[in-house]
Each structure stands twice: as C-alpha cells, then as structure tokens.
Enzyme design. Structure first.
Site, PDB file in Angstrom:
ATOM      1  CG  ASP A  21       0.976   2.146   7.769  1.00 14.64           C
ATOM      2  OD1 ASP A  21       1.087   2.766   6.786  1.00 14.64           O
ATOM      3  OD2 ASP A  21       0.135   2.792   8.774  1.00 14.64           O
ATOM      4  CG  ASN A  23       5.529   0.130   2.575  1.00 13.40           C
ATOM      5  OD1 ASN A  23       5.876  -0.650   3.529  1.00 13.40           O
ATOM      6  ND2 ASN A  23       4.928   0.008   1.533  1.00 13.40           N
ATOM      7  NE  ARG A  34       4.770   8.522   0.905  1.00  8.79           N
ATOM      8  CZ  ARG A  34       4.607   8.129   2.154  1.00  8.79           C
ATOM      9  NH1 ARG A  34       4.930   8.785   3.078  1.00  8.79           N
ATOM     10  NH2 ARG A  34       3.679   7.035   2.682  1.00  8.79           N
ATOM     11  CB  THR A  67     -11.247   3.484  -0.919  1.00 10.72           C
ATOM     12  OG1 THR A  67     -11.541   3.321   0.256  1.00 10.72           O
ATOM     13  CG2 THR A  67     -11.866   2.238  -1.918  1.00 10.72           C
ATOM     14  CD  GLU A  68     -10.410   5.594   2.659  1.00  9.95           C
ATOM     15  OE1 GLU A  68      -9.829   4.620   2.696  1.00  9.95           O
ATOM     16  OE2 GLU A  68     -11.755   5.511   2.354  1.00  9.95           O
ATOM     17  CG  ASN A  69      -3.746   4.379   0.411  1.00 11.87           C
ATOM     18  OD1 ASN A  69      -3.642   3.412   0.590  1.00 11.87           O
ATOM     19  ND2 ASN A  69      -3.269   5.080   1.224  1.00 11.87           N
ATOM     20  NE  ARG A 189      -2.070   1.144  10.769  1.00  5.72           N
ATOM     21  CZ  ARG A 189      -2.927   1.714   9.835  1.00  5.72           C
ATOM     22  NH1 ARG A 189      -4.300   1.632  10.055  1.00  5.72           N
ATOM     23  NH2 ARG A 189      -2.513   2.586   9.102  1.00  5.72           N
ATOM     24  CD  GLU A 208      -8.464 -12.147  20.114  1.00  4.75           C
ATOM     25  OE1 GLU A 208      -7.640 -11.288  20.662  1.00  4.75           O
ATOM     26  OE2 GLU A 208      -9.756 -12.481  20.532  1.00  4.75           O
TER      27      GLU A 208
HETATM   28  C1  IPE Z   1      -3.545   1.693   5.215  1.00  6.10           C
HETATM   29  O1  IPE Z   1      -2.519   2.683   5.519  1.00  6.10           O
HETATM   30  C2  IPE Z   1      -3.925   1.372   3.940  1.00  6.10           C
HETATM   31  C3  IPE Z   1      -2.625   0.322   3.475  1.00  6.10           C
HETATM   32  C4  IPE Z   1      -1.901  -0.264   4.166  1.00  6.10           C
HETATM   33  C5  IPE Z   1      -2.718  -0.017   2.024  1.00  6.10           C
HETATM   34  P1  IPE Z   1      -2.627   4.271   5.350  1.00  6.10           P
HETATM   35  O2  IPE Z   1      -1.372   4.854   5.824  1.00  6.10           O
HETATM   36  O3  IPE Z   1      -3.095   4.590   4.032  1.00  6.10           O
HETATM   37  O4  IPE Z   1      -3.539   4.779   6.584  1.00  6.10           O
HETATM   38  P2  IPE Z   1      -3.610   6.005   7.671  1.00  6.10           P
HETATM   39  O5  IPE Z   1      -3.898   6.907   6.407  1.00  6.10           O
HETATM   40  O6  IPE Z   1      -2.632   6.015   8.236  1.00  6.10           O
HETATM   41  O7  IPE Z   1      -5.001   5.693   8.136  1.00  6.10           O
HETATM   42  C1  IPE Z   2       1.660   1.503   3.552  1.00  8.30           C
HETATM   43  O1  IPE Z   2       2.843   2.517   3.833  1.00  8.30           O
HETATM   44  C2  IPE Z   2       1.395   1.332   2.199  1.00  8.30           C
HETATM   45  C3  IPE Z   2       0.415   2.016   1.573  1.00  8.30           C
HETATM   46  C4  IPE Z   2      -0.512   2.561   2.138  1.00  8.30           C
HETATM   47  C5  IPE Z   2       0.124   1.882  -0.188  1.00  8.30           C
HETATM   48  P1  IPE Z   2       2.608   4.133   3.810  1.00  8.30           P
HETATM   49  O2  IPE Z   2       2.913   4.528   2.593  1.00  8.30           O
HETATM   50  O3  IPE Z   2       1.227   4.456   4.482  1.00  8.30           O
HETATM   51  O4  IPE Z   2       3.680   4.278   4.863  1.00  8.30           O
HETATM   52  P2  IPE Z   2       3.874   5.467   5.864  1.00  8.30           P
HETATM   53  O5  IPE Z   2       2.566   5.154   6.791  1.00  8.30           O
HETATM   54  O6  IPE Z   2       3.500   6.826   5.424  1.00  8.30           O
HETATM   55  O7  IPE Z   2       5.236   5.391   6.664  1.00  8.30           O
HETATM   56 MG    MG Z   3       0.807   4.719   6.421  1.00  9.02          MG
END
Ligand code: IPE
Ligand code: IPE
Ligand code: MG
Length: 243
Positions: A21, A23, A34, A67-69, A189, A208
């Site tokens: 997480d 990026n 992004r 699945t939420e992305n 994470r 853990e």
């Molecule tokens: C979790 O990250 C999913 C992945 C790393 C692929 P998200 O950025 O989608 O999670 P939330 O929305 O902060 O919970």
């Molecule tokens: C994780 O990075 C990658 C995916 C969820 C695909 P994010 O895109 O969630 O990055 P932040 O959380 O917005 O910084």
């Molecule tokens: Mg994120």
C-alpha cells in the site's frame, strides 16, 4: 532481538504476505499521477522476490488489486490492468529462470480475457519451479473468496459428495483459492495504515502483523530482512500458555 542473525533467520517466517500500500501517496508527494506510483511499486516486487531464498521465505503472497479497488476511477483501474499485463509479459522469463512458481488468487471472472490468458500462461510456465512460491492476489477479497468457497462447498453437499455433519474447520480451507498454500506466518502492510482491507481473512487468523510507515515504492529487501528478524524474536502462542 536474538544475537545470531543466521539463527534468527532460520526461525523466520516461511510464508510472508504483503499488503503493498501507499503507491498513490508516493506519487502524490512527487506531484505525479497515481499510476506513476503504481509503476514504481511494481518495480519493487522483483527485489523482494529475489531476497526470499536468502531469508528462508518459501511462500510470498502479494496483494495487487482488491475486489474493492474497482471503486477507483476508470483511468486508474484501466492503468492498473494494463500494468499487470505488461508486468507479466516483462517478468515471465526472469521468474521462470529464477525458480519462482507463480500462482494467482482472486476471482478471474471480472478480469479481461487477455489478462487471464497471460495469468494462465505464467502459472503454466512456472509450474515446475519450487524455489519460491509467489502468489499474486488479483481481484482478491477475503469475503469474496469465502463466499465463492462456500458456494462450491454447498454444491458438493447438494451433489452428495460432502455430508453437512463432516464440515469442520479443515473443510473450508480446501475450497479456498489458497488451498495448496500454508497460512501466512507474517503479514506486512506498508504505508502506515493499520487495517487488513479484506486480505486473507480466514488464513491470517493466527498470523503475526507488521504495520510499517514505509510507502510500498520505498520498500526494500533490507527492510524485509529486518521484519523477518523481528518475527524470529516473537513468540507465537496459538492460544496456549507460554512454554
Ligand atoms: C489494499 O489497499 C489493497 C491492495 C494493496 C491491493 P487499499 O489502499 O485498497 O486499502 P484501503 O482502501 O486503504 O483500505
Ligand atoms: C496500493 O497503493 C496499490 C493498490 C491498491 C492497487 P494505493 O493506490 O492504495 O496507494 P495509496 O494508499 O492511495 O497511497
Ligand atoms: Mg491504499
């Protein structure tokens, strides 16, 4: 912290799962879109995979798309799907030649045919490898996985293959996408968020956890090593009293 780092690594995690997480924030901090962050993030994966044998990690599972992305903008989703396709094409030979066996978990139904074809090919091309088992969670959600598993289990009951009285906690994992994998020992994470966002819900019941501030595009093999050493000094009790 144990004194002998080699011993500590022997006591390290066999299965590490990572929620990659941060990026978006990494890109934002540089005034870039992004997707720039997603590309930088994808480039970190190779170093992390290559560090696994030295760290005693046999199984590495990475969360690439939940699945939420799909709730993100069409531009971001399409950019990520294109990145996954390009990443597979670019990395197939290296993964194959480096002894990495790749598997995908998640629901493939919503993914486009070109991508699932590449996923199938990569799984097939690397199926004889055994040095490191890399699992990529793509369109993966823990609740969705349990729901799909339950559907298959219910079908087996309806067809008389399985008796309801025989269903116990050993049964459901056999229907999960992860059925051939051990449970993760350590879940990491990045990016400072202390939540699991629907990742490996069933499988991480006794894992853990490490929630670290590093944004995924800044994550290194050295940091993974530090977390593995830290894991070696923890005591996992699984509900029992300390030995
Ligand atoms: C979790 O990250 C999913 C992945 C790393 C692929 P998200 O950025 O989608 O999670 P939330 O929305 O902060 O919970
Ligand atoms: C994780 O990075 C990658 C995916 C969820 C695909 P994010 O895109 O969630 O990055 P932040 O959380 O917005 O910084
Ligand atoms: Mg994120």
């Amino acid at each position: 912290m144990p004194k002998d780092p080699d011993n500590a690594l022997q006591a390290g995690p066999r299965h590490v799962a990572i929620i990659m997480d941060g990026n978006g924030r990494w890109a934002q901090a540089r005034g870039r879109p992004r997707l720039f962050g997603h590309h930088a993030g994808a480039r970190r994966v190779r170093e992390v995979v290559e560090a696994c044998p030295r760290l005693g990690i046999k199984y590495l599972t990475i969360f690439a798309f939940s699945t939420e992305n799909w709730k993100r903008t069409q531009v971001e989703v399409a950019g990520l799907m294109s990145l996954f396709r390009r990443y597979i094409v670019k990395e197939t030979n290296t993964l194959k030649n480096n002894g990495i066996r790749v598997r995908f978990i998640g629901d493939r139904v919503r993914l486009d045919a070109k991508l699932t074809e590449l996923m199938d090919t990569l799984e097939r091309e690397t199926q004889d490898n055994d040095l490191v088992h890399l699992t990529v969670a793509l369109n993966y959600g823990g609740r969705d996985e349990v729901a799909r598993a339950t559907k298959r289990l219910a079908r087996d009951v309806a067809e008389g293959v399985l008796r309801p009285e025989d269903v116990d906690e050993e049964t459901l994992p056999k229907y999960l996408d992860t059925r051939v994998l051990p449970d993760p020992d350590l879940v990491i994470r990045t990016s400072g968020e202390a939540r699991i966002s629907n990742f490996l819900l069933w499988q991480s019941a006794y894992s853990e956890y490490e929630f670290i501030d590093t944004l995924w595009p800044d994550f290194t093999a050295a940091e993974l090593e530090r977390l593995c050493l830290n894991y070696g000094s923890r005591e996992r009790r699984f509900g029992a009293v300390p030995a």
